[in-house]
Design an enzyme around this catalytic site. Sequence first.
Site: not given
Ligand code: GLC
Length: 429
Positions: A168, A398
Amino acid sequence: MMSSPSDRSLFDAAAAILRENDRGTYTVPAKGLYPFQWNWDSCLTALGERHLDERRAWLEIETLLAHQWPDGMVPHIVFHATDEGYFPGPAVWATGRATPTSGITQPPVLGFVLQRLCAEAQDRAFAQNRARALMPKVAAWHRWFYANRDPKRTGLVAILHPWESGRDNSIDWDAPLAAVPTEGVGEYRRRDTQHVDPAQRPTKGEYDRYLWLVQHFRGLDWDNAKLHDASPFRVVDPGFNAILIRSEEALGELAEGLGEPAIAAAARERTVAARAALEMLWSESHGQYLCFDRVTGKRIDSPSVGGLLPLFANVGDAERSARLAATIRSWRSRTAYGVPSHSPADPRFERKRYWRGPCWLIVNYMIADGLSRSGLKEHAAEVVAHSLALIRHSGFAEYYDPLDGTPLGGRRFTWTAAMAMEFLAPAGV
Ligand code: GLC
């Protein structure tokens, strides 16, 4: 690979997270922070689920594909349930789908996952039947990419929103995102910063632009035939394209093996141009690939992990792979754990902020797989060892601070657990 009792208990702890985040037909990435189905999370999660229940793994994928758009796009979020804990929710996207979805996509790792689910299946016949039924949908998604995200047929597809990249707030997007306006975005209340320390999340300036793009696309009725040329953000990400190439290749091999020569031939044909075009993004001085801004026509000088992911598709020759492996080692000489999401030598590197420095295990998994396929087994083993060390020290976070392994972002995170299961299971990387 699973040898010691501590490996067994780590595997069991990972399995418990998958069960906890299981919503029956799909799995949420993390409770609270991400309460819906995310596209590439689900695909990679299926790789963990297969160790527990192969049928459940296929169901994860089937649920995702049940929400494929008529034009072929597989959306990045499926909003199966109402949950006020996430922003932007279905009302902001307003895509008009029966079960609400977002209007953009995510890295197409699905073809690769399908092949792996089949290749490692205990119940071969079942897996092959499922794959046979799903392959045409994956092929339609791949065709959608080249038709809608590469209208000039360059061989490479563009992302139109940083959220599509899956990385992101990568430093890769700073320059192209600066060209996105913020006028008219209005007031909104973020929910992510209520779950996670804001210092570990994207900034308000980035969020304003993320939302401007969503509103802009919504104003174009989510008509994918129009979005590419109308978007002020159009970036070619080598990592994203490498994932697509690997999935195409996987789809081609799978289709060939299952007696679907037409799907196989089309998939192969699409990768030929893509492989050649990706080479144009190679940077000799950085020893890796770089993104390309399709709006300005310039390369983006930002050495991120996106430029190492071409390893996953074995793009280039043996020399290229060796250079990429050397770049990974040079990054790691500056951190305690690999692989950081951005070069730690770059002054813009931020050790705790999401995709601007921290380690992500899904990326480690794809890099380790690529290194291993390139014959760079020692390098692959190092990446796996670092991944497992992070989990042992800091749990299933995460993401992690590469300098000291501090767990960051969400906890008890589904795809981190799934990758751990892949690393630990006998047939793992
Ligand atoms: C964030 C991450 C993305 C992922 C999402 C859910 O947006 O950047 O890659 O898919 O979270 O985990």
